[in-house]
Design a protein around this motif. Sequence first.
Motif, mmCIF file in Angstrom:
data_model
loop_
_atom_site.group_PDB
_atom_site.id
_atom_site.type_symbol
_atom_site.label_atom_id
_atom_site.label_comp_id
_atom_site.label_asym_id
_atom_site.label_seq_id
_atom_site.Cartn_x
_atom_site.Cartn_y
_atom_site.Cartn_z
ATOM 1 N N VAL A 124 -1.898 7.098 10.986
ATOM 2 C CA VAL A 124 -1.849 8.372 10.279
ATOM 3 C C VAL A 124 -1.675 8.161 8.771
ATOM 4 O O VAL A 124 -2.389 8.748 7.983
ATOM 5 N N PHE A 125 -0.736 7.320 8.365
ATOM 6 C CA PHE A 125 -0.456 7.154 6.943
ATOM 7 C C PHE A 125 -1.330 6.084 6.295
ATOM 8 O O PHE A 125 -1.844 6.272 5.214
ATOM 9 N N GLN A 126 -1.455 4.918 6.943
ATOM 10 C CA GLN A 126 -2.250 3.826 6.398
ATOM 11 C C GLN A 126 -2.748 2.966 7.562
ATOM 12 O O GLN A 126 -2.166 1.927 7.870
ATOM 13 N N PRO A 127 -3.819 3.388 8.198
ATOM 14 C CA PRO A 127 -4.288 2.648 9.377
ATOM 15 C C PRO A 127 -4.817 1.238 9.062
ATOM 16 O O PRO A 127 -4.755 0.360 9.897
ATOM 17 N N GLU A 128 -5.315 1.037 7.822
ATOM 18 C CA GLU A 128 -5.807 -0.296 7.458
ATOM 19 C C GLU A 128 -4.621 -1.179 7.078
ATOM 20 O O GLU A 128 -3.644 -0.714 6.514
ATOM 21 N N VAL A 129 -4.770 -2.455 7.369
ATOM 22 C CA VAL A 129 -3.714 -3.415 7.022
ATOM 23 C C VAL A 129 -3.738 -3.642 5.515
ATOM 24 O O VAL A 129 -4.784 -3.875 4.917
ATOM 25 N N GLU A 130 -2.564 -3.563 4.910
ATOM 26 C CA GLU A 130 -2.421 -3.780 3.472
ATOM 27 C C GLU A 130 -2.327 -5.279 3.193
ATOM 28 O O GLU A 130 -1.788 -6.036 3.996
ATOM 29 N N HIS A 131 -2.838 -5.681 2.048
ATOM 30 C CA HIS A 131 -2.750 -7.090 1.665
ATOM 31 C C HIS A 131 -1.353 -7.389 1.124
ATOM 32 O O HIS A 131 -0.774 -6.597 0.398
ATOM 33 N N VAL A 132 -0.845 -8.557 1.479
ATOM 34 C CA VAL A 132 0.441 -9.008 0.946
ATOM 35 C C VAL A 132 0.231 -9.328 -0.528
ATOM 36 O O VAL A 132 -0.745 -9.986 -0.896
ATOM 37 N N ASP A 133 1.140 -8.840 -1.375
ATOM 38 C CA ASP A 133 1.019 -9.114 -2.802
ATOM 39 C C ASP A 133 2.381 -9.502 -3.378
ATOM 40 O O ASP A 133 3.411 -9.343 -2.734
ATOM 41 N N VAL A 134 2.340 -10.038 -4.579
ATOM 42 C CA VAL A 134 3.560 -10.547 -5.222
ATOM 43 C C VAL A 134 4.572 -9.428 -5.442
ATOM 44 O O VAL A 134 5.770 -9.614 -5.211
ATOM 45 N N LEU A 135 4.116 -8.256 -5.858
ATOM 46 C CA LEU A 135 5.028 -7.143 -6.107
ATOM 47 C C LEU A 135 5.739 -6.729 -4.814
ATOM 48 O O LEU A 135 6.954 -6.539 -4.800
ATOM 49 N N GLY A 136 4.985 -6.616 -3.730
ATOM 50 C CA GLY A 136 5.584 -6.236 -2.448
ATOM 51 C C GLY A 136 6.594 -7.261 -1.958
ATOM 52 O O GLY A 136 7.702 -6.908 -1.540
ATOM 53 N N VAL A 137 6.233 -8.526 -2.022
ATOM 54 C CA VAL A 137 7.135 -9.586 -1.555
ATOM 55 C C VAL A 137 8.378 -9.663 -2.441
ATOM 56 O O VAL A 137 9.496 -9.809 -1.942
ATOM 57 N N SER A 138 8.199 -9.534 -3.744
ATOM 58 C CA SER A 138 9.347 -9.566 -4.660
ATOM 59 C C SER A 138 10.289 -8.395 -4.398
ATOM 60 O O SER A 138 11.513 -8.564 -4.385
ATOM 61 N N LYS A 145 10.639 -6.785 -1.575
ATOM 62 C CA LYS A 145 11.317 -7.005 -0.293
ATOM 63 C C LYS A 145 12.426 -8.046 -0.434
ATOM 64 O O LYS A 145 13.471 -7.936 0.210
ATOM 65 N N ALA A 146 12.226 -9.044 -1.277
ATOM 66 C CA ALA A 146 13.278 -10.052 -1.496
ATOM 67 C C ALA A 146 14.513 -9.395 -2.118
ATOM 68 O O ALA A 146 15.649 -9.669 -1.699
#
Length: 132
Positions: free
Chosen positions: A86-100, A102-103
């Motif tokens: 419903v919100f984002q059916p496609e898989v998002e790519h892992v990126d530096v901003l997201g990983v940072s 989450k850390a």
Amino acid sequence: MGGVAANVVAFGLAATAGVHAGLVPEHLREAPQLGALFVLATALPLAVAAWVAIRPADWRAFRSAQFLITGLVVAYLASCTVGIPVFQPEVEHVDVLGVSTKAIEILALLCAFRLGRTPGGRRSPLIQEVPR
């Protein structure tokens, strides 16, 4: 250490709110329903960060931080592995901003677990075992 840990929780929540706020316009344009989730991922961490900053001795603020940060981390993991129907059916790519981000959230989560105990170090009455 409690003061430092509380500051880490408040900073981690404020940082994740800032990152999500920066992504709101892009997500609102691409998928309004996903953009709405990013608005929530901005507002809720800001509210809990303020609660932690104003009432650093309130274990309930840290419990709220625990649940909120866990939800944010799980949502990111889901978006990068299976998508979010419903919100984002496609898989998002892992990126530096997201990983940072989450850390930072995980560091804040660890501090929230340290501080999220009820008075006296007992578990929450909601999950405490009843003696037989």
